[in-house]
Design an enzyme around this catalytic site. Sequence first.
Site, PDB file in Angstrom:
ATOM      1  N   ILE A  15       0.800  -1.077  -0.048  1.00  0.00           N
ATOM      2  CA  ILE A  15       0.033   0.079  -0.137  1.00  0.00           C
ATOM      3  C   ILE A  15       0.976   1.388   0.011  1.00  0.00           C
ATOM      4  O   ILE A  15       0.303   2.295  -0.604  1.00  0.00           O
ATOM      5  CB  ILE A  15      -0.957   0.010   1.047  1.00  0.00           C
ATOM      6  CG1 ILE A  15      -1.840   1.066   1.094  1.00  0.00           C
ATOM      7  CG2 ILE A  15      -0.202   0.237   2.542  1.00  0.00           C
ATOM      8  CD1 ILE A  15      -3.078   1.060   2.086  1.00  0.00           C
ATOM      9  N   ALA A  16       2.112   1.063   0.497  1.00  0.00           N
ATOM     10  CA  ALA A  16       2.990   2.374   0.670  1.00  0.00           C
ATOM     11  C   ALA A  16       3.362   2.442  -0.801  1.00  0.00           C
ATOM     12  O   ALA A  16       3.352   3.732  -1.428  1.00  0.00           O
ATOM     13  CB  ALA A  16       4.244   2.042   1.534  1.00  0.00           C
ATOM     14  N   SER A  37      13.219   0.659   5.893  1.00  0.00           N
ATOM     15  CA  SER A  37      12.831  -0.617   6.160  1.00  0.00           C
ATOM     16  C   SER A  37      13.804  -1.319   7.085  1.00  0.00           C
ATOM     17  O   SER A  37      15.102  -0.719   7.382  1.00  0.00           O
ATOM     18  CB  SER A  37      13.050  -1.280   4.719  1.00  0.00           C
ATOM     19  OG  SER A  37      12.849  -2.916   4.779  1.00  0.00           O
ATOM     20  N   LYS A  98      -5.046   2.181   8.679  1.00  0.00           N
ATOM     21  CA  LYS A  98      -6.092   1.552   9.570  1.00  0.00           C
ATOM     22  C   LYS A  98      -5.687  -0.050   9.612  1.00  0.00           C
ATOM     23  O   LYS A  98      -5.096  -0.609   8.723  1.00  0.00           O
ATOM     24  CB  LYS A  98      -7.216   1.835   8.859  1.00  0.00           C
ATOM     25  CG  LYS A  98      -7.594   1.316   7.496  1.00  0.00           C
ATOM     26  CD  LYS A  98      -7.614  -0.051   7.334  1.00  0.00           C
ATOM     27  CE  LYS A  98      -7.722  -0.455   6.064  1.00  0.00           C
ATOM     28  NZ  LYS A  98      -7.401  -2.164   6.105  1.00  0.00           N
ATOM     29  N   ARG A 167      -2.026 -10.384   7.337  1.00  0.00           N
ATOM     30  CA  ARG A 167      -3.582 -10.373   7.604  1.00  0.00           C
ATOM     31  C   ARG A 167      -4.104 -11.570   7.942  1.00  0.00           C
ATOM     32  O   ARG A 167      -5.027 -11.724   8.665  1.00  0.00           O
ATOM     33  CB  ARG A 167      -4.281  -9.946   6.254  1.00  0.00           C
ATOM     34  CG  ARG A 167      -3.930  -8.570   6.074  1.00  0.00           C
ATOM     35  CD  ARG A 167      -4.618  -8.131   4.581  1.00  0.00           C
ATOM     36  NE  ARG A 167      -4.333  -6.753   4.174  1.00  0.00           N
ATOM     37  CZ  ARG A 167      -3.356  -6.421   3.365  1.00  0.00           C
ATOM     38  NH1 ARG A 167      -2.534  -7.236   3.237  1.00  0.00           N
ATOM     39  NH2 ARG A 167      -3.007  -5.069   3.085  1.00  0.00           N
ATOM     40  N   ASP A 179      -9.283  -5.578   8.970  1.00  0.00           N
ATOM     41  CA  ASP A 179      -8.573  -5.151   7.596  1.00  0.00           C
ATOM     42  C   ASP A 179      -9.905  -4.599   6.789  1.00  0.00           C
ATOM     43  O   ASP A 179      -9.685  -3.690   5.884  1.00  0.00           O
ATOM     44  CB  ASP A 179      -8.056  -6.493   6.839  1.00  0.00           C
ATOM     45  CG  ASP A 179      -7.306  -6.036   5.678  1.00  0.00           C
ATOM     46  OD1 ASP A 179      -6.580  -5.076   5.724  1.00  0.00           O
ATOM     47  OD2 ASP A 179      -7.663  -6.362   4.398  1.00  0.00           O
TER      48      ASP A 179
END
Length: 335
Positions: A15-16, A37, A98, A167, A179
Amino acid sequence: MDRHLQWGVLGTSTIAKNAVIPAIQQSERGEVLAIASRSKEKAEALANELDIARAYGSYDELIADPDIEAVYIPLPNHMHKEWTIKAAQAGKHVLCEKPAALNSEEAAEMIEVCQQHGVLFAEAIMYRYHPKHRRVQEIIASGEIGTVRALHGNFTCNTADDKDNVRFKREMGGGSLFDLGVYPISAARMYLGQEPEAVTVHALFSEEHDGVDMMASGLVEFPNSVALTFDCGMWASGRAEMEILGTDGRIELPKVFGWENSDIPPQIIVHTDSVSREERVSVSNSYVLQVETFAAAVLEGKALPFSPQNTIQNMRVIDACLESARTRQRVQLVD
């Protein structure tokens, strides 16, 4: 020319890489100055790929960089508390992916530390920044669909074969409620402008996936006898929709939680007894709108549209949903 907010990104997650870093780079008020990282090589590779000036082999190094004003935290959920607190203690503003934390107590502690150190905190629930949601609230307030009686929401996908996905790790804050359930729950709270009174949730806890909830279906009770029914899952056919049902009509929101940056404008479909119509709101990237709003709050002192208290309240609902699913009991949120 307006000054840019200097960002550091803690982690090289998908997502980044694919969403938030490009959004900051596309924004008018943001610049990604550094990425970190636990692997210096991984940080350098992504920095080279995305034209980021500085790469660090640890999160501590990035937080120690005096030129970084704000950090984006896309780390696994169980790491949000630690790195939000460390960033705040270093005087960095925090945009945290989130769900903000593993429970509402963690979220409250994180936010308290941010406030003590005079830095802003925002939870990155990006879809809320798209203008179509303000339009939905206007339609509800206008009375066109009458009195709201019920809301229905869903967010599902099928990633069950990806067994190494964080996840699906219980200790890391995995599961569909964390999620995906945050989306319809936060949307219902936003549209109604109210907090729930109780929840009842049934879930599929999968031993193949470290015991996390791979599917959950729930009832969220709001004041005035209004309720949200929802389902969320990571082991089901994909969809993301909301419906708001009133006495005189309903609002249908297809593909409500994503895809706002597609070539097809987001759609609001309003049905009444006399007519059905489709409204098209601007094609806007919610991630860009999110970071622009955050930059305006940091650089100009503008109020964030979703307060830290909103984050705590949303986590309280998720806490209750998980408790209900595990105990198979209705859980009250108010005395």
